[in-house]
Design a protein around this motif. Structure first.
Motif, PDB file in Angstrom:
ATOM      1  N   PHE A 208      12.266  27.314  22.228  1.00 36.19           N
ATOM      2  CA  PHE A 208      11.611  28.617  22.148  1.00 36.19           C
ATOM      3  C   PHE A 208      12.425  29.580  21.292  1.00 36.19           C
ATOM      4  CE2 PHE A 208       8.844  28.645  26.273  1.00 36.19           C
ATOM      5  CZ  PHE A 208       8.102  27.595  25.752  1.00 36.19           C
ATOM      6  N   ARG A 209      13.739  29.582  21.504  1.00 34.56           N
ATOM      7  CA  ARG A 209      14.599  30.485  20.740  1.00 34.56           C
ATOM      8  C   ARG A 209      14.570  30.142  19.255  1.00 34.56           C
ATOM      9  NH1 ARG A 209      19.096  29.046  22.726  1.00 34.56           N
ATOM     10  NH2 ARG A 209      19.812  27.817  20.944  1.00 34.56           N
ATOM     11  N   GLU A 210      14.633  28.870  18.937  1.00 31.15           N
ATOM     12  CA  GLU A 210      14.678  28.444  17.545  1.00 31.15           C
ATOM     13  C   GLU A 210      13.323  28.564  16.851  1.00 31.15           C
ATOM     14  OE1 GLU A 210      17.350  27.512  15.773  1.00 31.15           O
ATOM     15  OE2 GLU A 210      18.593  27.999  17.521  1.00 31.15           O
ATOM     16  N   SER A 211      12.250  28.720  17.619  1.00 32.36           N
ATOM     17  CA  SER A 211      10.914  28.729  17.018  1.00 32.36           C
ATOM     18  C   SER A 211      10.709  29.886  16.049  1.00 32.36           C
ATOM     19  CB  SER A 211       9.849  28.793  18.123  1.00 32.36           C
ATOM     20  OG  SER A 211       9.877  30.047  18.788  1.00 32.36           O
ATOM     21  N   PHE A 212      11.454  30.977  16.223  1.00 37.25           N
ATOM     22  CA  PHE A 212      11.295  32.123  15.349  1.00 37.25           C
ATOM     23  C   PHE A 212      11.893  31.885  13.960  1.00 37.25           C
ATOM     24  CE2 PHE A 212      11.208  34.032  19.621  1.00 37.25           C
ATOM     25  CZ  PHE A 212       9.992  34.684  19.552  1.00 37.25           C
ATOM     26  N   ASP A 213      12.745  30.900  13.836  1.00 31.57           N
ATOM     27  CA  ASP A 213      13.462  30.685  12.589  1.00 31.57           C
ATOM     28  C   ASP A 213      13.143  29.356  11.916  1.00 31.57           C
ATOM     29  OD1 ASP A 213      14.939  33.134  12.937  1.00 31.57           O
ATOM     30  OD2 ASP A 213      16.130  32.097  14.452  1.00 31.57           O
ATOM     31  N   HIS A 214      12.120  28.629  12.415  1.00 34.10           N
ATOM     32  CA  HIS A 214      11.776  27.330  11.844  1.00 34.10           C
ATOM     33  C   HIS A 214      10.276  27.218  11.618  1.00 34.10           C
ATOM     34  CE1 HIS A 214      15.761  26.449  13.504  1.00 34.10           C
ATOM     35  NE2 HIS A 214      15.820  25.445  12.658  1.00 34.10           N
ATOM     36  N   HIS A 215       9.914  26.384  10.647  1.00 35.08           N
ATOM     37  CA  HIS A 215       8.509  26.113  10.375  1.00 35.08           C
ATOM     38  C   HIS A 215       7.964  25.161  11.440  1.00 35.08           C
ATOM     39  CE1 HIS A 215       8.700  28.201   6.591  1.00 35.08           C
ATOM     40  NE2 HIS A 215       9.693  27.438   6.167  1.00 35.08           N
ATOM     41  N   LEU A 216       6.636  25.066  11.485  1.00 33.32           N
ATOM     42  CA  LEU A 216       5.984  24.215  12.466  1.00 33.32           C
ATOM     43  C   LEU A 216       6.471  22.779  12.397  1.00 33.32           C
ATOM     44  CD1 LEU A 216       3.857  23.608  14.627  1.00 33.32           C
ATOM     45  CD2 LEU A 216       2.164  23.405  12.785  1.00 33.32           C
ATOM     46  N   ALA A 217       6.562  22.234  11.192  1.00 36.49           N
ATOM     47  CA  ALA A 217       6.979  20.831  11.048  1.00 36.49           C
ATOM     48  C   ALA A 217       8.369  20.603  11.631  1.00 36.49           C
ATOM     49  CB  ALA A 217       6.949  20.423   9.582  1.00 36.49           C
ATOM     50  N   GLU A 218       9.249  21.573  11.431  1.00 34.20           N
ATOM     51  CA  GLU A 218      10.607  21.459  11.975  1.00 34.20           C
ATOM     52  C   GLU A 218      10.590  21.541  13.497  1.00 34.20           C
ATOM     53  OE1 GLU A 218      13.299  23.492   8.471  1.00 34.20           O
ATOM     54  OE2 GLU A 218      12.095  24.809   9.742  1.00 34.20           O
ATOM     55  N   LEU A 219       9.756  22.435  14.036  1.00 35.50           N
ATOM     56  CA  LEU A 219       9.674  22.575  15.492  1.00 35.50           C
ATOM     57  C   LEU A 219       9.086  21.327  16.137  1.00 35.50           C
ATOM     58  CD1 LEU A 219      10.334  24.754  17.622  1.00 35.50           C
ATOM     59  CD2 LEU A 219      10.574  25.512  15.260  1.00 35.50           C
ATOM     60  N   LEU A 220       8.126  20.707  15.459  1.00 37.07           N
ATOM     61  CA  LEU A 220       7.541  19.483  15.999  1.00 37.07           C
ATOM     62  C   LEU A 220       8.603  18.395  16.137  1.00 37.07           C
ATOM     63  CD1 LEU A 220       4.141  19.404  14.074  1.00 37.07           C
ATOM     64  CD2 LEU A 220       4.485  19.855  16.517  1.00 37.07           C
ATOM     65  N   GLU A 221       9.476  18.305  15.165  1.00 36.43           N
ATOM     66  CA  GLU A 221      10.554  17.313  15.234  1.00 36.43           C
ATOM     67  C   GLU A 221      11.577  17.680  16.306  1.00 36.43           C
ATOM     68  OE1 GLU A 221      11.020  14.282  13.916  1.00 36.43           O
ATOM     69  OE2 GLU A 221       8.913  14.598  13.372  1.00 36.43           O
ATOM     70  N   MET A 222      11.825  18.967  16.467  1.00 34.22           N
ATOM     71  CA  MET A 222      12.732  19.408  17.519  1.00 34.22           C
ATOM     72  C   MET A 222      12.156  19.065  18.888  1.00 34.22           C
ATOM     73  SD  MET A 222      13.941  23.102  15.972  1.00 34.22           S
ATOM     74  CE  MET A 222      14.775  23.589  17.481  1.00 34.22           C
ATOM     75  N   GLU A 223      10.839  19.185  19.031  1.00 27.17           N
ATOM     76  CA  GLU A 223      10.201  18.820  20.289  1.00 27.17           C
ATOM     77  C   GLU A 223      10.319  17.320  20.546  1.00 27.17           C
ATOM     78  OE1 GLU A 223       6.780  22.311  20.608  1.00 27.17           O
ATOM     79  OE2 GLU A 223       6.253  20.323  19.842  1.00 27.17           O
ATOM     80  N   VAL A 224      10.226  16.536  19.488  1.00 23.43           N
ATOM     81  CA  VAL A 224      10.393  15.087  19.636  1.00 23.43           C
ATOM     82  C   VAL A 224      11.777  14.777  20.193  1.00 23.43           C
ATOM     83  CG1 VAL A 224      10.650  12.910  18.370  1.00 23.43           C
ATOM     84  CG2 VAL A 224       8.731  14.432  17.865  1.00 23.43           C
ATOM     85  N   THR A 225      12.796  15.378  19.594  1.00 21.19           N
ATOM     86  CA  THR A 225      14.176  15.144  20.028  1.00 21.19           C
ATOM     87  C   THR A 225      14.388  15.623  21.465  1.00 21.19           C
ATOM     88  OG1 THR A 225      14.974  15.399  17.758  1.00 21.19           O
ATOM     89  CG2 THR A 225      16.591  15.643  19.523  1.00 21.19           C
TER      90      THR A 225
END
Length: 249
Positions: A208-225
């Motif tokens: 949630f914190r990082e979502s403000f500084d990353h694009h959707l594609a990056e957040l999707l990968e972060m969710e995978v991890t």
């Protein structure tokens, strides 16, 4: 801790951090900052602690920086930027990276940087008679201690600008605009947080914190991890087993 400007009490997996300068509405001087930072560090590092509660002594949460501790005859030599980096910025960064739920129990006035610290907590539960305000512009200063980051995200840009020029607002108004989570609900909030799965909560808070500084594609990968790590945790295995077995009954 020496002089107990900040108290830390740990009981039943809850660490309660209490600002303890009631004579100045728990305003923070240099020593109080050091003790507050240490208290958060200790609560974060204690494996028995699952929830952290921040509150104030007396009838105040925190009135912000202790400006009366500054010598008015030495203002030319006061470096506010350096003070921020060494105190509030360091504290707010630590709080943001603590993976345990942090609840601000706002038991009275929360203004200036005191409000900033409350906004940096994950949840804000206020007493009925609490009050909230920025106050920075009244003394010719800009909001700091993370206020510029958290306030617009919580209430929106237009409302943040409005609050900056307003006097203090009540708990009811703060709840109405989304500044706080609830009123007179601290025990229930603590119990709800104690029931959370620690690993999943930590990973969720980070995403949630990082979502403000990353694009959707990056957040999707972060969710995978994050999901991979959460799925390997003990609490997930226990919860899944309970869910599956309960559904078979």
């Amino acid at each position: 801790m020496s002089d107990q400007l900040v108290k830390l009490a740990i009981k039943n997996n809850v660490a309660t951090i209490t600002l303890n300068r009631p004579e100045v509405k728990n305003a923070l001087n240099d020593e109080a900052h050091e003790q507050l930072y240490t208290a958060f560090e200790e609560a974060n590092e204690d494996s028995e602690v699952r929830v952290i509660v921040l509150t104030g002594s007396g009838n105040a949460f925190c009135s912000g920086a202790d400006l009366k501790s500054i010598d008015p005859n030495d203002l030319e030599n006061v470096n506010y930027g350096r003070i921020l980096r060494e105190t509030y910025n360091k504290l707010i960064t630590l709080m943001a990276h603590i993976g345990k739920p942090i609840i601000a129990h706002i038991n009275g006035v929360a203004v200036g940087a005191g409000l900033s610290i409350a906004l940096a907590c994950d949840y804000r539960v206020a007493d009925q008679g609490a009050s909230f305000g920025l106050g920075f512009l009244k003394i010719g200063l800009v909001p700091d201690a993370g206020m510029s980051y958290y306030l617009p995200r919580l209430v929106g840009y237009p409302k943040a600008l409005e609050l900056a020029i307003m006097d203090t607002i009540s708990s009811e108004k703060a709840l109405d605009i989304g500044l706080i989570s609830s009123i007179d609900n601290i025990d229930k909030t603590i119990q709800s947080c104690l029931a959370l799965p620690p690993t999943a909560y930590r990973l969720m808070k980070n995403n949630f914190r990082e979502s403000f500084d990353h694009h959707l594609a990056e957040l999707l990968e972060m969710e995978v991890t994050a999901q991979r790590e959460a799925s390997e945790s003990k609490e997930h295995r226990v919860a899944l087993d309970y869910f599956v077995n309960k559904s078979k009954r």
